[in-house]
Design an enzyme around this catalytic site. Structure first.
Site, short mmCIF file in Angstrom:
data_model
loop_
_atom_site.label_atom_id
_atom_site.label_comp_id
_atom_site.label_asym_id
_atom_site.label_seq_id
_atom_site.Cartn_x
_atom_site.Cartn_y
_atom_site.Cartn_z
N THR A 164 0.88 -1.18 0.00
CA THR A 164 0.00 0.00 0.00
C THR A 164 0.91 1.23 0.00
O THR A 164 2.08 1.13 0.39
CB THR A 164 -0.89 0.05 1.26
OG1 THR A 164 -0.03 0.12 2.39
CG2 THR A 164 -1.76 -1.18 1.36
N GLU A 201 -5.69 -3.87 -0.90
CA GLU A 201 -6.07 -5.00 -0.04
C GLU A 201 -7.16 -5.86 -0.67
O GLU A 201 -7.51 -6.91 -0.15
CB GLU A 201 -6.57 -4.47 1.31
CG GLU A 201 -5.50 -3.87 2.21
CD GLU A 201 -5.21 -2.40 1.94
OE1 GLU A 201 -5.53 -1.91 0.83
OE2 GLU A 201 -4.66 -1.72 2.83
N LYS A 254 -14.65 17.74 9.86
CA LYS A 254 -15.62 17.80 10.96
C LYS A 254 -15.78 19.25 11.38
O LYS A 254 -14.93 19.82 12.04
CB LYS A 254 -15.15 16.94 12.13
CG LYS A 254 -15.16 15.47 11.76
CD LYS A 254 -14.31 14.62 12.66
CE LYS A 254 -14.07 13.29 12.00
NZ LYS A 254 -12.69 13.14 11.48
N TRP A 256 -20.41 16.76 9.38
CA TRP A 256 -19.36 16.35 8.45
C TRP A 256 -19.51 17.02 7.09
O TRP A 256 -20.61 17.13 6.55
CB TRP A 256 -19.43 14.83 8.22
CG TRP A 256 -18.85 14.04 9.34
CD1 TRP A 256 -18.43 14.50 10.56
CD2 TRP A 256 -18.62 12.63 9.33
NE1 TRP A 256 -17.96 13.46 11.30
CE2 TRP A 256 -18.06 12.30 10.59
CE3 TRP A 256 -18.83 11.62 8.40
CZ2 TRP A 256 -17.71 11.00 10.92
CZ3 TRP A 256 -18.47 10.33 8.74
CH2 TRP A 256 -17.92 10.02 9.99
P1 ADP Z 1 -3.39 2.98 -1.12
O1 ADP Z 1 -2.21 2.14 -1.30
O2 ADP Z 1 -3.19 4.47 -1.07
O3 ADP Z 1 -4.40 2.48 -0.13
P2 ADP Z 1 -5.13 2.05 -3.07
O4 ADP Z 1 -5.03 2.13 -4.50
O5 ADP Z 1 -5.24 0.76 -2.42
O6 ADP Z 1 -3.94 2.82 -2.54
O7 ADP Z 1 -6.26 3.04 -2.61
C1 ADP Z 1 -7.50 2.63 -2.19
C2 ADP Z 1 -8.31 3.84 -1.85
O8 ADP Z 1 -8.47 4.69 -3.00
C3 ADP Z 1 -9.72 3.49 -1.46
O9 ADP Z 1 -9.81 3.06 -0.12
C4 ADP Z 1 -10.43 4.83 -1.71
O10 ADP Z 1 -10.24 5.74 -0.66
C5 ADP Z 1 -9.72 5.37 -2.93
N1 ADP Z 1 -10.54 5.05 -4.11
C6 ADP Z 1 -10.38 4.04 -4.97
N2 ADP Z 1 -11.33 4.08 -5.93
C7 ADP Z 1 -12.11 5.14 -5.66
C8 ADP Z 1 -13.29 5.71 -6.25
N3 ADP Z 1 -13.85 5.21 -7.36
N4 ADP Z 1 -13.84 6.80 -5.67
C9 ADP Z 1 -13.30 7.34 -4.56
N5 ADP Z 1 -12.20 6.85 -3.95
C10 ADP Z 1 -11.61 5.77 -4.49
#
Ligand code: ADP
Length: 540
Positions: free
Chosen positions: A185, A330, A438, A443
């Site tokens: 990640t 994940e 917040k 929110w």
């Molecule tokens: P990281 O390694 O930063 O977690 P990821 O690619 O696994 O990278 O990121 C996942 C996150 O990206 C998700 O939990 C969400 O917050 C954001 N994300 C992914 N797709 C979308 C989407 N279609 N709309 C909004 N947020 C998204």
């Protein structure tokens, strides 16, 4: 009682073997570092993957070894996906845009034995090699005569390495749940964490992703893979494209608007996968030069929130349907997709665009729910929002080398996203839990505010951050990049937002920037802006 069917311990090399038998001539096109276009096909990729696997075995590498790539999207990277995983080793894709300290941490944590390295990244590894404890060999992705002079110890060109590999290599039968790939990640909070995918989870994910209700991949498609192969296995595309006989085209280093446009038109691309920032550049190029996207039917966009204005522009200017996907490292990564349905097509356009701006519905195999702070399920009414939790066969159980599970006692994994789910099952991301603002006990969704702002005709990109405030706890600050790079009247932005969001959501401050900070996978690095402006409201 057990079923009477054959037990199934898949090896993902079976995918490229299938493509070799059924779709051997389907093209794999790569833009190389040199700028040249290279063409091969699934038949050749399969044979060269076998040669790679065999060469690795001859050099003493074995099942369970972790072998890394520091590479662009290219046919060689695709061969590594199959050659490395297929012989039972683990394909660890490194992100070449990582901060060097993070790269060192990840390589040492994973205990990578080999790094397959693209030519432009050789200097990076030269500067890091003294800190890398496990790496024995650097295989440079080039021809023998292209191998550069280098201080890297134990280097060989990829072509020389696979030369003696056996074309008739046969893939091993693997253990049930054997590991095939590793991705970290991005670690915006704390150290990066590894997610170790298995052959079974990867095959199941790929089969489901291609379904008509998921991404609707069609045999006739030809796909532009802008999403990097270092990031969550390029959303599964390197697996489900050969599985379904689909041509893949890879852009290499050139991901600016003009290069992407030319590649889409020249290669007759019908579907393109990437993060929103990439498509902003493409749309900007088309707008400025009065160009239409002629062959493209669909874009699959995920990784960050998608503004309604982008969905509208693709549809109205180019007749391209934007399909949103949501997921995370994940989750292999796909959790939900928002494929167009007949009901959507019968809606008034603006209503449809709003629905398309949601993250979509879970694909088969993935369960989703929303929870309050005490862990109680919240209603799926499109209004209530809370912590989004997920479970399913391609969702992680625990992080790589962790000593405890990352899921609760019922197998639910907390995504760190705040979402709502409506009665039809559509999930909408309200915000990352750490980004939601917040204000006075209520929110504000930074994503909703950003999406409303980029609808302004003179604004190219927006980012909203909640900053500490003496009276309201936090108040939003809006950062914008304009189309021209010049400041515009702040009041025109506030007037534009006035009927789109609640009054108390309006940002207290607007700052013009030449560009926004993006991370290695196209996500806004809000913490950088938060750090820089943290005391802005407190000091007023
Ligand atoms: P990281 O390694 O930063 O977690 P990821 O690619 O696994 O990278 O990121 C996942 C996150 O990206 C998700 O939990 C969400 O917050 C954001 N994300 C992914 N797709 C979308 C989407 N279609 N709309 C909004 N947020 C998204």
């Amino acid at each position: 009682m057990k079923g009477d069917m054959q037990s199934w311990t898949p090896n993902i090399a079976g995918i490229i073997e299938h493509a070799n038998k059924v779709f051997p001539d389907v093209e794999v096109v790569s833009k190389l570092v040199s700028g040249e276009t290279h063409r091969t096909n699934y038949g050749e990729v399969c044979i060269r993957s076998r040669k790679l696997a065999s060469a690795l075995e001859k050099n003493g590498y074995k099942e369970g070894d972790i072998l890394a790539t520091l590479a662009l999207n290219s046919y060689r990277h695709l061969e590594i996906y199959y050659g490395v995983s297929g012989m039972g080793a683990v394909n660890h894709t490194l992100n070449f845009r990582l901060h060097p300290d993070q790269a060192v941490y990840i390589i040492n944590h994973a205990e990578d034995k080999i790094i397959f390295c693209e030519l432009p990244f050789v200097p990076l590894l030269e500067s890091l090699q003294d800190q890398l404890h496990s790496v024995e060999k650097f295989i440079i992705l080039c021809e023998k005569d292209e191998l550069p002079e280098s201080s890297l110890k134990n280097t060989i060109s990829y072509e020389e390495f696979i030369e003696d590999g056996d074309e008739d290599y046969s893939w091993p039968q693997l253990q049930d749940d054997a590991a095939c790939g590793l991705c970290y990640t991005s670690g915006t909070t704390g150290d990066p964490k590894g997610v170790l995918y298995s052959h079974k989870s990867t095959v199941l994910h790929s089969m489901t992703a291609a379904m008509p209700v998921a991404l609707d991949i069609n045999r006739k498609d030809s796909i532009l893979m802008v999403v990097p192969m270092f990031h969550v296995m390029a959303w599964g595309l390197p697996y489900f494209a050969p599985m379904n006989g689909i041509k893949i085209v890879m852009p290499g280093m050139q991901m600016d608007g003009p290069s992407l446009y030319n590649q889409i038109e020249n290669e007759n691309i019908t579907m393109a996968f990437g993060v929103p920032t990439i498509w902003m550049q493409l749309l900007g190029h088309c707008r400025e030069n009065n160009l239409k996207l002629n062959s493209l039917n669909k874009t699959l966009v995920g990784g960050a929130a998608v503004p309604v204005s982008m969905i509208r522009e693709f549809d109205e200017e180019h007749d391209v349907t934007l399909v949103q996907g949501w997921g995370m490292t994940e989750m292999s990564p796909l959790g939900t997709t928002n494929i167009i349905t007949d009901e959507m097509l019968s809606m008034p356009k603006e209503e449809r665009y709003l629905l398309q701006a949601k993250a979509g519905r879970p694909i088969y195999g993935v369960e989703i729910d929303i929870r309050d702070e005490e862990g109680n399920s919240l209603p799926h009414d499109g209004e209530a929002y809370g912590n989004l939790v997920v479970r399913g066969p391609w969702i992680l159980q625990r992080y790589f080398k962790a000593d405890h599970d990352a899921v609760d006692e019922n197998g639910w994994f907390d995504t760190g996203d705040i979402s709502s789910i409506d009665k039809d099952g559509y999930m909408a991301i309200v915000d990352r839990a750490k980004d939601v603002i917040k204000s006075g006990g209520e929110w504000i969704s930074s994503i909703d505010l950003e999406n409303a702002t980029v609808g302004h005709p003179e604004i190219a990109e927006a980012c909203v951050v909640g900053l500490p405030h003496p009276k309201w706890d936090e108040r939003p600050m809006l950062f914008v990049v304009t189309n021209t790079g010049n400041d515009i009247e702040k009041q025109s932005i506030l007037d534009f937002l006035n009927d789109k969001v609640a009054k108390w959501w309006l940002p207290d401050e607007i700052i013009f920037l030449k560009e926004l900070p993006h991370g290695a996978t196209g996500k806004l690095q809000k913490f950088e802006l938060r750090k820089e402006y943290n005391n802005h409201y407190m000091e007023k």
